[in-house]
Every structure is written in C-alpha cells, then in structure tokens.
Motif scaffolding. Structure first.
Motif, PDB file in Angstrom:
ATOM      1  N   ALA A  60      45.218  92.828  53.023  1.00 45.12           N
ATOM      2  CA  ALA A  60      45.131  91.857  54.121  1.00 45.12           C
ATOM      3  C   ALA A  60      44.260  90.678  53.725  1.00 45.12           C
ATOM      4  O   ALA A  60      44.574  89.523  54.014  1.00 45.12           O
ATOM      5  CB  ALA A  60      44.586  92.539  55.373  1.00 45.12           C
ATOM      6  N   ALA A  61      43.154  90.958  53.036  1.00 45.22           N
ATOM      7  CA  ALA A  61      42.246  89.892  52.610  1.00 45.22           C
ATOM      8  C   ALA A  61      42.909  88.965  51.601  1.00 45.22           C
ATOM      9  O   ALA A  61      42.645  87.753  51.574  1.00 45.22           O
ATOM     10  CB  ALA A  61      40.972  90.497  52.020  1.00 45.22           C
ATOM     11  N   LEU A  62      43.800  89.522  50.787  1.00 45.30           N
ATOM     12  CA  LEU A  62      44.492  88.730  49.768  1.00 45.30           C
ATOM     13  C   LEU A  62      45.768  88.076  50.294  1.00 45.30           C
ATOM     14  O   LEU A  62      46.460  87.391  49.548  1.00 45.30           O
ATOM     15  CB  LEU A  62      44.829  89.621  48.565  1.00 45.30           C
ATOM     16  N   GLY A  63      46.079  88.332  51.568  1.00 44.84           N
ATOM     17  CA  GLY A  63      47.291  87.759  52.156  1.00 44.84           C
ATOM     18  C   GLY A  63      48.562  88.437  51.690  1.00 44.84           C
ATOM     19  O   GLY A  63      49.641  87.834  51.725  1.00 44.84           O
ATOM     20  N   LEU A  64      48.461  89.695  51.259  1.00 45.41           N
ATOM     21  CA  LEU A  64      49.619  90.420  50.746  1.00 45.41           C
ATOM     22  C   LEU A  64      50.293  91.273  51.808  1.00 45.41           C
ATOM     23  O   LEU A  64      51.224  92.013  51.499  1.00 45.41           O
ATOM     24  CB  LEU A  64      49.191  91.317  49.571  1.00 45.41           C
ATOM     25  N   ARG A  65      49.805  91.192  53.040  1.00 45.52           N
ATOM     26  CA  ARG A  65      50.393  91.939  54.141  1.00 45.52           C
ATOM     27  C   ARG A  65      50.976  90.968  55.161  1.00 45.52           C
ATOM     28  O   ARG A  65      50.401  89.908  55.421  1.00 45.52           O
ATOM     29  CB  ARG A  65      49.329  92.807  54.840  1.00 45.52           C
ATOM     30  N   SER A  66      52.103  91.349  55.743  1.00 46.08           N
ATOM     31  CA  SER A  66      52.723  90.491  56.752  1.00 46.08           C
ATOM     32  C   SER A  66      51.955  90.540  58.066  1.00 46.08           C
ATOM     33  O   SER A  66      51.949  89.586  58.835  1.00 46.08           O
ATOM     34  CB  SER A  66      54.176  90.927  56.993  1.00 46.08           C
ATOM     35  N   GLY A 117      39.537  96.378  64.646  1.00 41.76           N
ATOM     36  CA  GLY A 117      38.720  95.320  65.242  1.00 41.76           C
ATOM     37  C   GLY A 117      37.607  94.869  64.323  1.00 41.76           C
ATOM     38  O   GLY A 117      37.283  93.670  64.264  1.00 41.76           O
ATOM     39  N   CYS A 118      37.024  95.805  63.586  1.00 45.88           N
ATOM     40  CA  CYS A 118      35.975  95.451  62.613  1.00 45.88           C
ATOM     41  C   CYS A 118      36.539  94.569  61.507  1.00 45.88           C
ATOM     42  O   CYS A 118      35.924  93.572  61.119  1.00 45.88           O
ATOM     43  CB  CYS A 118      35.372  96.719  62.015  1.00 45.88           C
ATOM     44  N   PHE A 119      37.720  94.948  61.009  1.00 36.70           N
ATOM     45  CA  PHE A 119      38.344  94.154  59.957  1.00 36.70           C
ATOM     46  C   PHE A 119      38.687  92.751  60.457  1.00 36.70           C
ATOM     47  O   PHE A 119      38.534  91.757  59.738  1.00 36.70           O
ATOM     48  CB  PHE A 119      39.601  94.845  59.437  1.00 36.70           C
ATOM     49  N   LYS A 120      39.149  92.658  61.711  1.00 36.62           N
ATOM     50  CA  LYS A 120      39.474  91.354  62.262  1.00 36.62           C
ATOM     51  C   LYS A 120      38.222  90.493  62.419  1.00 36.62           C
ATOM     52  O   LYS A 120      38.259  89.273  62.201  1.00 36.62           O
ATOM     53  CB  LYS A 120      40.180  91.512  63.603  1.00 36.62           C
ATOM     54  N   ALA A 121      37.107  91.123  62.797  1.00 39.43           N
ATOM     55  CA  ALA A 121      35.846  90.389  62.922  1.00 39.43           C
ATOM     56  C   ALA A 121      35.408  89.855  61.561  1.00 39.43           C
ATOM     57  O   ALA A 121      34.946  88.709  61.442  1.00 39.43           O
ATOM     58  CB  ALA A 121      34.767  91.297  63.511  1.00 39.43           C
ATOM     59  N   MET A 140      35.279  85.811  59.919  1.00 39.64           N
ATOM     60  CA  MET A 140      34.186  85.187  59.161  1.00 39.64           C
ATOM     61  C   MET A 140      34.753  84.458  57.941  1.00 39.64           C
ATOM     62  O   MET A 140      34.517  83.279  57.742  1.00 39.64           O
ATOM     63  CB  MET A 140      33.175  86.245  58.715  1.00 39.64           C
ATOM     64  N   SER A 141      35.534  85.211  57.155  1.00 37.52           N
ATOM     65  CA  SER A 141      36.200  84.637  55.978  1.00 37.52           C
ATOM     66  C   SER A 141      37.003  85.736  55.291  1.00 37.52           C
ATOM     67  O   SER A 141      36.656  86.920  55.396  1.00 37.52           O
ATOM     68  CB  SER A 141      35.180  84.059  54.990  1.00 37.52           C
ATOM     69  N   PRO A 142      38.071  85.377  54.585  1.00 32.73           N
ATOM     70  CA  PRO A 142      38.811  86.385  53.819  1.00 32.73           C
ATOM     71  C   PRO A 142      37.922  87.070  52.778  1.00 32.73           C
ATOM     72  O   PRO A 142      38.123  88.245  52.460  1.00 32.73           O
ATOM     73  CB  PRO A 142      39.923  85.567  53.146  1.00 32.73           C
ATOM     74  N   GLU A 143      36.924  86.318  52.275  1.00 27.31           N
ATOM     75  CA  GLU A 143      36.018  86.890  51.271  1.00 27.31           C
ATOM     76  C   GLU A 143      35.181  88.017  51.861  1.00 27.31           C
ATOM     77  O   GLU A 143      34.931  89.039  51.204  1.00 27.31           O
ATOM     78  CB  GLU A 143      35.106  85.806  50.696  1.00 27.31           C
ATOM     79  N   ALA A 144      34.735  87.830  53.129  1.00 24.21           N
ATOM     80  CA  ALA A 144      33.933  88.869  53.787  1.00 24.21           C
ATOM     81  C   ALA A 144      34.757  90.143  53.967  1.00 24.21           C
ATOM     82  O   ALA A 144      34.285  91.251  53.680  1.00 24.21           O
ATOM     83  CB  ALA A 144      33.425  88.367  55.135  1.00 24.21           C
ATOM     84  N   LEU A 145      36.003  89.976  54.431  1.00 20.69           N
ATOM     85  CA  LEU A 145      36.885  91.136  54.581  1.00 20.69           C
ATOM     86  C   LEU A 145      37.162  91.771  53.224  1.00 20.69           C
ATOM     87  O   LEU A 145      37.117  92.998  53.092  1.00 20.69           O
ATOM     88  CB  LEU A 145      38.196  90.714  55.246  1.00 20.69           C
ATOM     89  N   GLY A 146      37.428  90.938  52.218  1.00 18.86           N
ATOM     90  CA  GLY A 146      37.736  91.474  50.891  1.00 18.86           C
ATOM     91  C   GLY A 146      36.587  92.258  50.293  1.00 18.86           C
ATOM     92  O   GLY A 146      36.791  93.313  49.687  1.00 18.86           O
ATOM     93  N   ALA A 147      35.359  91.770  50.477  1.00 17.19           N
ATOM     94  CA  ALA A 147      34.190  92.457  49.918  1.00 17.19           C
ATOM     95  C   ALA A 147      34.016  93.829  50.543  1.00 17.19           C
ATOM     96  O   ALA A 147      33.790  94.832  49.847  1.00 17.19           O
ATOM     97  CB  ALA A 147      32.942  91.605  50.135  1.00 17.19           C
ATOM     98  N   VAL A 148      34.130  93.897  51.872  1.00 19.08           N
ATOM     99  CA  VAL A 148      33.973  95.187  52.559  1.00 19.08           C
ATOM    100  C   VAL A 148      35.147  96.105  52.233  1.00 19.08           C
ATOM    101  O   VAL A 148      34.972  97.311  52.019  1.00 19.08           O
ATOM    102  CB  VAL A 148      33.844  94.977  54.079  1.00 19.08           C
ATOM    103  N   ALA A 149      36.360  95.542  52.180  1.00 15.49           N
ATOM    104  CA  ALA A 149      37.544  96.346  51.872  1.00 15.49           C
ATOM    105  C   ALA A 149      37.441  96.977  50.486  1.00 15.49           C
ATOM    106  O   ALA A 149      37.694  98.177  50.315  1.00 15.49           O
ATOM    107  CB  ALA A 149      38.792  95.483  51.963  1.00 15.49           C
ATOM    108  N   LEU A 150      37.047  96.185  49.495  1.00 15.60           N
ATOM    109  CA  LEU A 150      36.875  96.741  48.148  1.00 15.60           C
ATOM    110  C   LEU A 150      35.766  97.782  48.133  1.00 15.60           C
ATOM    111  O   LEU A 150      35.841  98.781  47.411  1.00 15.60           O
ATOM    112  CB  LEU A 150      36.567  95.608  47.169  1.00 15.60           C
TER     113      LEU A 150
END
Length: 269
Positions: free
Chosen positions: A37-43, A230-234, A238-248
């Motif tokens: 999702a952070a990388l925009g690879l999900r619809s 909801g956490c991921f959306k929050a 903030m930024s795709p980078e914030a989601l990507g960091a937590v996701a990784l």
C-alpha cells in the motif's frame, strides 16, 4: 509398551513455539500488504486485518493455513496465560509484578479474540457481513454507567503497551527471549537489530490504537476507535514514507518471531 505422553511443561513449550510462529506469520502477511500500500502497489487503501486473513486464504492450502494459524494463536494465548499464572518471568506478587502479569492476561485475551476471528473466517470461508461482535461489545461497554472510564482505561493500557514495546526495543530487553548462543557475532547483531526495528513498529501501531481508543472514550464516540486498518490510514495520511517504515518494521517483526519460535528462551517450564 504404553505410549509415553509428553509432560505438561513439554507440551506448553511446543504450544508456545507454534504460537510465536503463527503470530509471526500474521504480522508478516499484514506487513507485506501494508508495504504494498505504501508503494502504491495495491488498488485499495491500507489493508485491514480481514484482508490479511483473506490473503492467507488465497495461498496454496489457504484454508488449512487459516486453521493452523488459529490453532497456533491459541498456543500463544496458552503461553501468555502461563506467564501470568505460573509467573514464568519471575515478576513476583508486588504491585509492579502483578501489573505486568495482568498485562499478560490482557494480551492473552486479545489474541484469543484474534484466534476466534481467524477460525470464524476459516469456518465460513469469509467473515460474515453481519459480523460486528467487536463493535457491539464496545458499544455495550460505552453504554455502561462507567463505560467511558472503562474504555479510557483500555486506551491507557494499549498506550502503555506501546510505550513498553518501544522501551523493550531500545533498551534491548527483548534479547532475553531468543537463544542466541548458536549464532555468530554478526548473526546476533542482525537478530538484535531485527528486534529493535520490529518492536518499534509494533509499538507505534499500539500507540496509535491507544490514542484513538482514549479519544473515543473522551468523546463517547465508538466510531473514533481505529483497528489496524485505521492505524495504517493514519500513517498514510502523514506520508507514504511513514506507512512504509512501520509496514517494513512489521515484516521484520514477523521474521523475528520466526527466529524466536526456532530459538526460544522459555523460562521456568
């Protein structure tokens, strides 16, 4: 010759290790979906917990994997209750020790609910659209005379759990959970860094959940509560980078739990 049954302690060790692996598997899948999702690879937007289990279901032998995951999570529940009731971590009966052991019970109950949720999806092939058990439960709690206080207390517990995860990450306290004697120095350093990254990501998610739960109690509005989606959306807001960091970080945490399953330190059992 009669069959020799394993001792309760040996059975508990097996259950604990299966539980660590199952929990790691769930976090790994959830982390991969959030990274996509952070990388925009999900619809779609940030993944939900239900989507993670649906992803497991679509894997080869997915239905079997779901049942194994549900059973494995029960193993983690058994270990959490053992930590609380048998005091495997030697916390004692002082106020601080009882608080920690109480948290083990709280964690066990949450993961028991997750195991039930997983089994329900495995049984039905999907989560029934009418299933809103958690929402109904929270609404009934909020409508209680002291509902806002109870919900605020839950929020504070989750916030505290997030703080503890971050503390464990950067104090190195988690090192006592993995047997690193078979590893080389480089491998030990890698496992340590994985633990730091994984526990930090988990701590951030818990902090966000606790914050929104506390806000829901403050405003008496159950709709303000946020699940993992909801956490991921929050974070995404903030930024795709914030989601990507937590996701990784959650991916790394899942891998770390696999290592703990293979080389666990299980005290006093």
């Amino acid at each position: 010759m009669p069959a020799i049954l394993p001792s309760p302690a040996a059975s508990l060790k097996v259950w604990a290790r299966v539980g660590f692996a199952s929990l790691g598997f769930v976090y790994l899948v959830l982390g991969v979906l959030a990274t996509m999702a952070a990388l925009g690879l999900r619809s779609s937007d940030a993944p939900s917990q239900q989507e993670a289990f649906q992803a497991i279901q679509h894997m080869p032998l997915g239905q079997v994997l779901l049942w194994l995951t549900a059973g494995g999570l029960l193993g983690y529940v058994a270990w959490r209750f053992a930590q609380a009731l048998l005091d495997t971590e030697n916390q004692g009966s002082a106020v601080k020790g009882l608080a920690v052991r109480g948290f083990y019970v709280f964690s066990g109950l949450l993961h028991a609910a997750l195991a039930f949720y997983t089994a329900k999806i495995a049984w039905h092939g999907h989560l029934p659209p009418s299933d809103n058990t958690s929402q109904s439960t929270l609404r009934s709690v909020l409508h209680h005379d002291y509902g806002q206080v109870l919900l605020a207390l839950v929020g504070l517990i989750v916030l505290g759990a997030g703080v503890v995860q971050l503390y464990r990450a950067w104090s190195g306290k988690f090192d006592t959970d993995v047997q690193v004697s078979p590893f080389t120095h480089a491998q030990r350093l890698l496992v340590h860094r994985m633990g730091q990254v994984g526990y930090s990501a988990r701590g951030v998610v818990l902090l966000i959940m606790g914050y929104f739960c506390f806000r829901a109690a403050q405003h008496a509005n159950i709709n303000e509560i946020r699940d993992t989606e909801g956490c991921f959306k929050a974070l995404q807001a903030m930024s795709p980078e914030a989601l990507g960091a937590v996701a990784l970080g959650l991916v790394v945490y899942g891998l770390y739990m696999f290592i703990q399953a293979r080389f666990p330190i299980l005290r006093r059992v």
